[in-house]
Design a protein around this motif. Structure first.
Motif, PDB file in Angstrom:
ATOM      1  N   THR A  34       0.839  -1.190   0.000  1.00 42.07           N
ATOM      2  CA  THR A  34       0.000   0.000   0.000  1.00 42.07           C
ATOM      3  C   THR A  34       0.875   1.241   0.000  1.00 42.07           C
ATOM      4  O   THR A  34       2.037   1.189   0.404  1.00 42.07           O
ATOM      5  N   LEU A  55      -2.633  -1.559  -3.048  1.00 40.87           N
ATOM      6  CA  LEU A  55      -3.781  -0.729  -2.691  1.00 40.87           C
ATOM      7  C   LEU A  55      -3.309   0.706  -2.536  1.00 40.87           C
ATOM      8  O   LEU A  55      -2.407   0.991  -1.750  1.00 40.87           O
ATOM      9  N   TYR A  59      -8.075   3.839   1.135  1.00 42.55           N
ATOM     10  CA  TYR A  59      -8.969   2.808   0.614  1.00 42.55           C
ATOM     11  C   TYR A  59      -9.960   2.447   1.717  1.00 42.55           C
ATOM     12  O   TYR A  59      -9.634   2.450   2.898  1.00 42.55           O
ATOM     13  N   VAL A  63     -12.417  -2.681   0.468  1.00 42.69           N
ATOM     14  CA  VAL A  63     -11.361  -2.916  -0.523  1.00 42.69           C
ATOM     15  C   VAL A  63     -10.232  -3.725   0.117  1.00 42.69           C
ATOM     16  O   VAL A  63      -9.709  -4.665  -0.489  1.00 42.69           O
ATOM     17  N   ALA A  67      -9.036  -7.567  -0.848  1.00 42.87           N
ATOM     18  CA  ALA A  67      -7.631  -7.910  -1.124  1.00 42.87           C
ATOM     19  C   ALA A  67      -7.179  -9.055  -0.234  1.00 42.87           C
ATOM     20  O   ALA A  67      -6.474  -9.972  -0.696  1.00 42.87           O
TER      21      ALA A  67
END
Length: 74
Positions: A34, A55, A59, A63, A67
């Motif tokens: 991320t 990501l 988020y 989400v 993932a």
């Protein structure tokens, strides 16, 4: 089972370097990357084939949950 790591971390270590170190000990670990920065995936250090495990911040929780389900296979 899963490492959630930011791509930019303190002390010069990147998320992909952290994932590499962890995978040296636990090759089966899944990784979700991320970042709040705009990254060009080709230059980000994310291993080939794992681009879908990135990501962009911010988020929503759903989400992240999707993932996690994806990388854990369910």
């Amino acid at each position: 089972d899963v490492l959630l790591t930011d791509m930019v971390m303190p002390d010069g270590m990147s998320g992909s370097q952290l994932a590499g170190r962890l995978r040296a000990q636990r090759p089966q670990v899944k990784v979700i990357y991320t970042s709040g920065y705009s990254l060009e995936l080709g230059e980000s250090g994310i291993p080939a084939g794992e681009e879908s495990n990135f990501l962009a911040k911010p988020y929503p929780a759903d989400v992240l949950l999707a993932a996690l389900r994806r990388v854990l296979g369910g």
